[in-house]
Design a protein around this motif. Sequence first.
Motif, mmCIF file in Angstrom:
data_model
loop_
_atom_site.group_PDB
_atom_site.id
_atom_site.type_symbol
_atom_site.label_atom_id
_atom_site.label_comp_id
_atom_site.label_asym_id
_atom_site.label_seq_id
_atom_site.Cartn_x
_atom_site.Cartn_y
_atom_site.Cartn_z
ATOM 1 N N UNK A 115 50.664 38.588 52.268
ATOM 2 C CA UNK A 115 49.534 37.926 52.371
ATOM 3 C C UNK A 115 49.601 36.739 51.967
ATOM 4 N N UNK A 132 44.615 45.055 56.884
ATOM 5 C CA UNK A 132 43.001 44.681 56.424
ATOM 6 C C UNK A 132 42.997 43.138 56.597
ATOM 7 N N UNK A 150 53.191 44.690 53.431
ATOM 8 C CA UNK A 150 52.678 43.336 54.037
ATOM 9 C C UNK A 150 52.703 42.149 52.900
ATOM 10 N N UNK A 155 51.321 37.129 48.056
ATOM 11 C CA UNK A 155 51.259 38.315 47.784
ATOM 12 C C UNK A 155 51.810 39.350 48.259
ATOM 13 N N UNK A 200 45.503 49.461 49.382
ATOM 14 C CA UNK A 200 46.630 48.314 49.224
ATOM 15 C C UNK A 200 46.820 48.405 47.750
ATOM 16 N N UNK A 231 50.882 50.003 51.344
ATOM 17 C CA UNK A 231 50.079 51.261 51.212
ATOM 18 C C UNK A 231 51.023 52.521 51.543
ATOM 19 N N UNK A 280 40.711 40.076 55.122
ATOM 20 C CA UNK A 280 40.197 39.738 53.732
ATOM 21 C C UNK A 280 39.072 38.693 54.049
ATOM 22 N N UNK A 288 48.929 45.651 45.305
ATOM 23 C CA UNK A 288 49.211 44.335 45.456
ATOM 24 C C UNK A 288 50.309 44.077 44.286
ATOM 25 N N UNK A 289 51.175 43.163 44.503
ATOM 26 C CA UNK A 289 51.827 42.728 43.253
ATOM 27 C C UNK A 289 50.974 41.318 42.772
ATOM 28 N N UNK A 290 51.607 40.876 41.693
ATOM 29 C CA UNK A 290 50.779 39.675 40.916
ATOM 30 C C UNK A 290 50.669 38.536 41.706
ATOM 31 N N UNK A 341 37.783 45.152 46.802
ATOM 32 C CA UNK A 341 38.928 44.635 45.805
ATOM 33 C C UNK A 341 38.178 44.035 44.644
ATOM 34 N N UNK A 383 45.275 35.560 37.665
ATOM 35 C CA UNK A 383 46.714 36.002 37.350
ATOM 36 C C UNK A 383 47.128 37.193 37.864
ATOM 37 N N UNK A 384 46.306 37.847 38.585
ATOM 38 C CA UNK A 384 46.337 39.211 39.057
ATOM 39 C C UNK A 384 46.443 39.157 40.411
ATOM 40 N N UNK A 385 46.849 40.291 41.163
ATOM 41 C CA UNK A 385 46.608 40.453 42.507
ATOM 42 C C UNK A 385 45.288 41.298 42.499
ATOM 43 N N UNK A 386 44.941 41.444 44.001
ATOM 44 C CA UNK A 386 43.660 42.071 43.937
ATOM 45 C C UNK A 386 43.754 43.888 43.718
ATOM 46 N N UNK A 387 42.822 44.385 43.251
ATOM 47 C CA UNK A 387 42.749 45.876 42.817
ATOM 48 C C UNK A 387 41.810 46.516 43.499
ATOM 49 N N UNK A 388 42.129 47.596 43.926
ATOM 50 C CA UNK A 388 41.131 48.397 44.979
ATOM 51 C C UNK A 388 40.031 49.034 43.997
#
Lengths: 116, 113
Positions: free
Chosen positions: A36, B102, A34, A90, A104, A94, B104, A106-108, B35, B40-45
């Motif tokens: 986003x 998904x 994905x 982003x 999911x 998954x 958000x 994600x990258x940073x 999440x 500075x980060x992507x979402x974390x589960x």
Amino acid sequence: AQSVSQHNHHVILSEAASLELGCNYSYGGTVNLFWYVQYPGQHLQLLLKYFSGDPLVKGIKGFEAEFIKSKFSFNLRKPSVQWSDTAEYFCAVNAHSGAGSYQLTFGKGTKLSVIP
Amino acid sequence: GAGVSQTPSNKVTEKGKYVELRCDPISGHTALYWYRQSLGQGPEFLIYFQGTGAADDSGLPNDRFFAVRPEGSVSTLKIQRTERGDSAVYLCASSLTRFNEQYFGPGTRLTVT
């Protein structure tokens, strides 16, 4: 465990320039992929997705991405960016099936700034 | 149609306090996820619900975090004895089933002072 790498933290382009944002993932099995996008002040929106089939997927607003399985990559492209594409992008992955496949990873993120 | 909604949009609380964050998923979506996104980060589960039950809470950082979805729709994320390290944007997402993409919500920005 899965991981996602986005190579560029911040990309600055002039309008009409071409865009390519890199995304590589680490996972041993079949994946869903994905992209986003988060525009300033807005929430995460799905730009495009790959589940199976044609590895070249087209999304909204002229974006496309190509899944290259041998390179574990899913790079995002757009031939000509507009100022309105300024946003944070982003990449996410998954597992296609099995335990935890809904999670999911994600990258940073990559911030894209388009200069008029 | 209506997307995922989250309330409040911002929450400032003092260290040690209890907070609740609410998520309203898209109508008809059976799967719901939380999440957390730090700067500075992507979402974390954090946690995944299928219907009313928490099918996977392996991402919750410790036992101060708990979430419920009693009727299979609205979900509440509860954080006890908040710490400054809990400050982040908490995102909720929903999907038609666990096999679908998904969607958000706008997130709740939690600041613990």
